[in-house]
Design an enzyme around this catalytic site. Structure first.
Site, PDB file in Angstrom:
ATOM      1  N   ASP A   1      -6.650  -8.317   2.032  1.00 26.35           N
ATOM      2  CA  ASP A   1      -7.696  -7.475   1.461  1.00 26.35           C
ATOM      3  C   ASP A   1      -8.466  -8.245   0.391  1.00 26.35           C
ATOM      4  O   ASP A   1      -9.706  -8.259   0.364  1.00 26.35           O
ATOM      5  CB  ASP A   1      -7.052  -6.224   0.866  1.00 26.35           C
ATOM      6  CG  ASP A   1      -8.054  -5.118   0.584  1.00 26.35           C
ATOM      7  OD1 ASP A   1      -9.239  -5.270   0.944  1.00 26.35           O
ATOM      8  OD2 ASP A   1      -7.653  -4.097   0.008  1.00 26.35           O
TER       9      ASP A   1
ATOM     10  N   LYS B   1       3.199 -16.003  -0.641  1.00 24.05           N
ATOM     11  CA  LYS B   1       3.667 -16.350  -1.982  1.00 24.05           C
ATOM     12  C   LYS B   1       5.192 -16.406  -1.945  1.00 24.05           C
ATOM     13  O   LYS B   1       5.898 -15.813  -2.760  1.00 24.05           O
ATOM     14  CB  LYS B   1       3.169 -15.302  -2.992  1.00 24.05           C
ATOM     15  CG  LYS B   1       3.374 -15.686  -4.462  1.00 24.05           C
ATOM     16  CD  LYS B   1       2.546 -16.867  -4.905  1.00 24.05           C
ATOM     17  CE  LYS B   1       2.725 -17.102  -6.406  1.00 24.05           C
ATOM     18  NZ  LYS B   1       2.057 -18.342  -6.861  1.00 24.05           N
TER      19      LYS B   1
ATOM     20  N   TYR C   1       0.849  -1.186   0.000  1.00 23.54           N
ATOM     21  CA  TYR C   1       0.000   0.000   0.000  1.00 23.54           C
ATOM     22  C   TYR C   1       0.891   1.244   0.000  1.00 23.54           C
ATOM     23  O   TYR C   1       1.592   1.529   0.964  1.00 23.54           O
ATOM     24  CB  TYR C   1      -0.965  -0.032   1.180  1.00 23.54           C
ATOM     25  CG  TYR C   1      -2.041  -1.060   0.921  1.00 23.54           C
ATOM     26  CD1 TYR C   1      -3.298  -0.674   0.491  1.00 23.54           C
ATOM     27  CD2 TYR C   1      -1.758  -2.413   1.020  1.00 23.54           C
ATOM     28  CE1 TYR C   1      -4.267  -1.624   0.194  1.00 23.54           C
ATOM     29  CE2 TYR C   1      -2.716  -3.368   0.720  1.00 23.54           C
ATOM     30  CZ  TYR C   1      -3.972  -2.968   0.313  1.00 23.54           C
ATOM     31  OH  TYR C   1      -4.919  -3.907   0.004  1.00 23.54           O
TER      32      TYR C   1
ATOM     33  N   ASP D   1     -12.555 -10.183   0.772  1.00 20.74           N
ATOM     34  CA  ASP D   1     -13.687  -9.903  -0.115  1.00 20.74           C
ATOM     35  C   ASP D   1     -14.208 -11.190  -0.744  1.00 20.74           C
ATOM     36  O   ASP D   1     -15.424 -11.392  -0.864  1.00 20.74           O
ATOM     37  CB  ASP D   1     -13.277  -8.918  -1.214  1.00 20.74           C
ATOM     38  CG  ASP D   1     -13.351  -7.471  -0.750  1.00 20.74           C
ATOM     39  OD1 ASP D   1     -13.434  -7.247   0.468  1.00 20.74           O
ATOM     40  OD2 ASP D   1     -13.324  -6.571  -1.609  1.00 20.74           O
TER      41      ASP D   1
ATOM     42  N   ASP E   1      -2.524 -18.101  -4.149  1.00 22.66           N
ATOM     43  CA  ASP E   1      -3.327 -18.541  -5.285  1.00 22.66           C
ATOM     44  C   ASP E   1      -4.046 -19.848  -4.975  1.00 22.66           C
ATOM     45  O   ASP E   1      -5.216 -20.028  -5.323  1.00 22.66           O
ATOM     46  CB  ASP E   1      -2.471 -18.654  -6.547  1.00 22.66           C
ATOM     47  CG  ASP E   1      -1.147 -19.347  -6.320  1.00 22.66           C
ATOM     48  OD1 ASP E   1      -0.660 -19.352  -5.183  1.00 22.66           O
ATOM     49  OD2 ASP E   1      -0.576 -19.881  -7.286  1.00 22.66           O
TER      50      ASP E   1
END
Length: 357
Positions: free
Chosen positions: A243, A186, A133, A247, A219
């Site tokens: 984030d 990851k 961010y 969702d 993933d």
């Protein structure tokens, strides 16, 4: 106990008003003795004060026992130099609210978006003060830059300190649930950054031998959320991955309108709906206030722990139960869930359930 309320943009004022009606009913029912002060952020603040978030307001928020923050239309704000400060980031970084806690669960009788026979009951613990961010990973300047008009670069910051504390919060939460944490990463590609995050999580795990730990590539985790969500209890994530996954989990379990969320540290907590400001339906009284109501319930639960007040835990549990009871009636649901009930009427219905308790 004092709470500061900032309704924000879009549907923020509507869903915040509905959530406050429920919260005031909980305060009366459980003798919480809550008081509320109201302030402007977002476009209302920009019009009055030339900035979407005043620094003096952020500092004053520190003095309150709890914070309620409505939705914001960040994408529509002017540049920061013209007063368009990111309100959410301002609170998360300014008050060091490092843990963005986002539960996702299915509810009996409420439609969800998973395969038949599947259910979900998990919590995503998202680190909220660093990561990919651009507005929160540099002491000065932005984490993004453009050396040329045809090249853009982004810097990702991962620290051991922030990784360890979100890991510790994840293990502590898992102890109150099904005692399993899954670290999302990851590290096969981001060898240093996600490698450091994973190393920190594993180190903290040594303090919690009673909690199981596994890890999963981000993933692969998306596939498991769709195929086998029951495998998850608490997911420990860096900012960007948390984030996105929150969702996905919320939408699978019933929709973002049902997704509560708080941003918390050991000393401060801010209730904030997980979804956006939905300006296209603002002022129409059709928004679903469930996410905001559940977020405030999470805030009360945090306050109960922080200030050792059992009544706050009881109030939080009662608010969630009242929401479930109202949602169980298809006729009482808001438009996004196939019903026709307005935002304010939904809030009154939930408040009525609490008052009758």
């Amino acid at each position: 106990m004092r709470i500061i309320v900032m309704p924000g943009d879009g549907i923020g004022p509507e869903i915040t008003a509905a959530a406050l009606e429920v919260t005031e009913a909980a305060s009366r029912t459980f003798d919480l003795e809550l008081s509320f002060d109201h302030e402007d952020v977002g476009f209302a603040s920009l019009a009055k004060h030339g900035t979407t978030l005043r620094q003096d307001l952020l500092e004053r928020a520190r003095t309150y026992d709890g914070i309620i923050l409505g939705t914001q239309s960040h994408a529509d704000y002017p540049p920061a130099a013209e007063g368009g400060r990111n309100v959410s980031a301002g609170f998360r970084v300014g008050l060091d609210l490092f843990a963005n806690v986002r539960p996702a669960r299915t509810r009996a009788g409420v439609p969800h978006n998973m395969r038949e026979g599947r259910s979900m009951d998990l919590v995503i613990m998202r680190e909220a003060t660093e990561g990919f961010y651009a507005d929160r990973n540099m002491t000065r300047g932005s984490g993004e830059c453009m050396p040329s008009p045809d090249m853009a670069l982004a810097t990702r910051k991962i620290t051991r300190h922030c990784s360890e504390r979100i890991a510790r919060a994840s293990f502590e939460l898992a102890r109150t649930r099904r005692r399993k944490v899954t670290a999302i990463h990851k590290a096969n590609c981001f060898h240093m950054t996600d490698g450091l995050f994973l190393e920190a999580v594993r180190d903290v795990h040594k303090e919690f031998p009673d909690v199981a730990l596994d890890d999963l590539l981000v993933d692969a985790s998306t596939a498991h959320l769709v195929k086998n969500p029951e495998r998850f209890d608490v997911l420990c994530c860096t900012n960007f991955f948390g984030d996105i996954l929150s969702d996905l989990a919320s939408e699978l379990s019933g929709g973002l309108g049902l997704a509560g969320s708080v941003n918390a540290s050991a000393t401060h907590c801010c209730a904030q709906a997980q979804h956006g400001s939905a300006p296209d339906i603002a002022g129409q009284n059709v928004a679903n206030p469930t996410s905001m109501i559940l977020s405030v319930a999470m805030l009360l639960n945090w306050m109960g722990t922080r200030y050792a007040k059992a009544a706050f835990h009881r109030a939080a549990a009662a608010m969630e139960t009242a929401v479930d009871r109202v949602l169980a009636d298809p006729a009482a649901r808001t438009r996004d869930l196939g019903g026709t009930t307005g935002c304010d009427a939904f809030g009154r219905r939930v408040a009525g359930e609490l008052s009758a308790a």
